[in-house]
Design a protein around this motif. Structure first.
Motif, short mmCIF file in Angstrom:
data_model
loop_
_atom_site.label_atom_id
_atom_site.label_comp_id
_atom_site.label_asym_id
_atom_site.label_seq_id
_atom_site.Cartn_x
_atom_site.Cartn_y
_atom_site.Cartn_z
N GLY A 159 30.81 49.61 44.05
CA GLY A 159 29.94 48.57 43.54
C GLY A 159 29.56 48.78 42.09
O GLY A 159 29.26 47.81 41.37
N ASP A 160 29.58 50.04 41.62
CA ASP A 160 29.26 50.32 40.22
C ASP A 160 30.26 49.66 39.27
O ASP A 160 29.93 49.38 38.12
N LEU A 161 31.49 49.41 39.75
CA LEU A 161 32.51 48.78 38.90
C LEU A 161 32.37 47.26 38.85
O LEU A 161 33.02 46.61 38.05
N GLU A 162 31.53 46.72 39.70
CA GLU A 162 31.35 45.27 39.74
C GLU A 162 30.20 44.82 38.84
O GLU A 162 29.87 43.64 38.82
N GLU A 163 29.62 45.74 38.11
CA GLU A 163 28.55 45.42 37.18
C GLU A 163 29.13 44.67 35.98
O GLU A 163 30.26 44.93 35.57
N PRO A 164 28.36 43.75 35.40
CA PRO A 164 28.88 42.97 34.26
C PRO A 164 29.37 43.80 33.08
O PRO A 164 30.29 43.40 32.40
N GLU A 223 33.77 38.79 40.76
CA GLU A 223 34.94 39.23 41.52
C GLU A 223 34.66 40.60 42.14
O GLU A 223 34.08 41.47 41.51
N ARG A 224 35.07 40.76 43.38
CA ARG A 224 34.92 42.06 44.04
C ARG A 224 36.08 42.98 43.67
O ARG A 224 37.18 42.52 43.34
N LEU A 225 35.83 44.27 43.75
CA LEU A 225 36.84 45.25 43.36
C LEU A 225 38.08 45.19 44.26
O LEU A 225 39.19 45.37 43.78
N ASP A 226 37.90 44.93 45.55
CA ASP A 226 39.06 44.85 46.43
C ASP A 226 39.96 43.66 46.07
O ASP A 226 41.19 43.75 46.15
N LEU A 227 39.35 42.56 45.63
CA LEU A 227 40.14 41.40 45.22
C LEU A 227 40.87 41.66 43.91
O LEU A 227 42.02 41.25 43.74
N LEU A 228 40.20 42.34 42.98
CA LEU A 228 40.87 42.73 41.74
C LEU A 228 42.05 43.64 42.05
O LEU A 228 43.14 43.47 41.51
N SER A 229 41.84 44.59 42.93
CA SER A 229 42.90 45.52 43.31
C SER A 229 44.09 44.77 43.91
O SER A 229 45.25 45.06 43.58
N ILE A 263 47.54 55.54 33.03
CA ILE A 263 46.97 54.20 33.07
C ILE A 263 48.07 53.16 32.85
O ILE A 263 48.77 53.20 31.83
N ALA A 264 48.22 52.27 33.81
CA ALA A 264 49.24 51.22 33.72
C ALA A 264 48.78 50.10 32.81
O ALA A 264 49.60 49.43 32.19
N GLY A 265 47.47 49.87 32.75
CA GLY A 265 46.96 48.81 31.90
C GLY A 265 45.48 48.58 32.12
O GLY A 265 44.83 49.33 32.86
N ILE A 266 44.98 47.58 31.48
CA ILE A 266 43.57 47.19 31.58
C ILE A 266 43.54 45.82 32.26
O ILE A 266 44.28 44.92 31.86
N ALA A 267 42.68 45.69 33.26
CA ALA A 267 42.55 44.41 33.95
C ALA A 267 41.19 43.80 33.67
O ALA A 267 40.18 44.51 33.68
N GLN A 268 41.19 42.53 33.41
CA GLN A 268 39.95 41.80 33.19
C GLN A 268 39.44 41.32 34.55
O GLN A 268 40.12 40.61 35.27
N MET A 269 38.23 41.73 34.88
CA MET A 269 37.61 41.34 36.14
C MET A 269 36.82 40.05 35.92
O MET A 269 36.06 39.94 34.97
N ALA A 270 37.03 39.08 36.78
CA ALA A 270 36.31 37.80 36.66
C ALA A 270 34.86 38.00 37.09
O ALA A 270 34.57 38.85 37.95
#
Length: 98
Positions: free
Chosen positions: A79-84, A50-56, A40-47
């Motif tokens: 889509g499961d990763l885009e849940e709040p 925000e869609r997963l492809d944009l986070l990526s 694991i390189a790190g933890i990213a905060q998803m807005a």
């Protein structure tokens, strides 16, 4: 046929005989890696929203590598990763050879 940087890059290309007697190529089944085996390189905060492809694209530099983040969470459906509830996501390093 197979994206060299995609999640099926290391999958074997197999063939079978189709109904018309013609060979049909397909990719062997891909099993999700054990999340503990990934670095694991790190933890990213998803807005929010925000869609997963944009986070990526933001954290890995490429939008099509979203599947690495999904693998780190052992999820098949992005889509499961885009849940709040999953707004802080583990971002793994690419595996050797990919």
């Amino acid at each position: 046929m197979n994206d060299p940087d995609g999640r099926y890059a290391s999958s074997e290309i197999r063939t079978r005989i189709g109904p018309a007697g013609q060979p049909v190529a397909y990719l062997a089944r891909r099993f999700l890696p054990e999340p503990d085996s990934l670095t694991i390189a790190g933890i990213a905060q998803m807005a929010p929203g925000e869609r997963l492809d944009l986070l990526s694209a933001r954290v890995q530099g490429v939008s099509t590598a979203w599947w690495r983040i999904a693998d780190a969470h052992r999820l098949i459906h992005p889509g499961d990763l885009e849940e709040p509830g999953l707004q802080r996501l583990k971002v793994p390093l690419p595996e050797p050879g990919r």
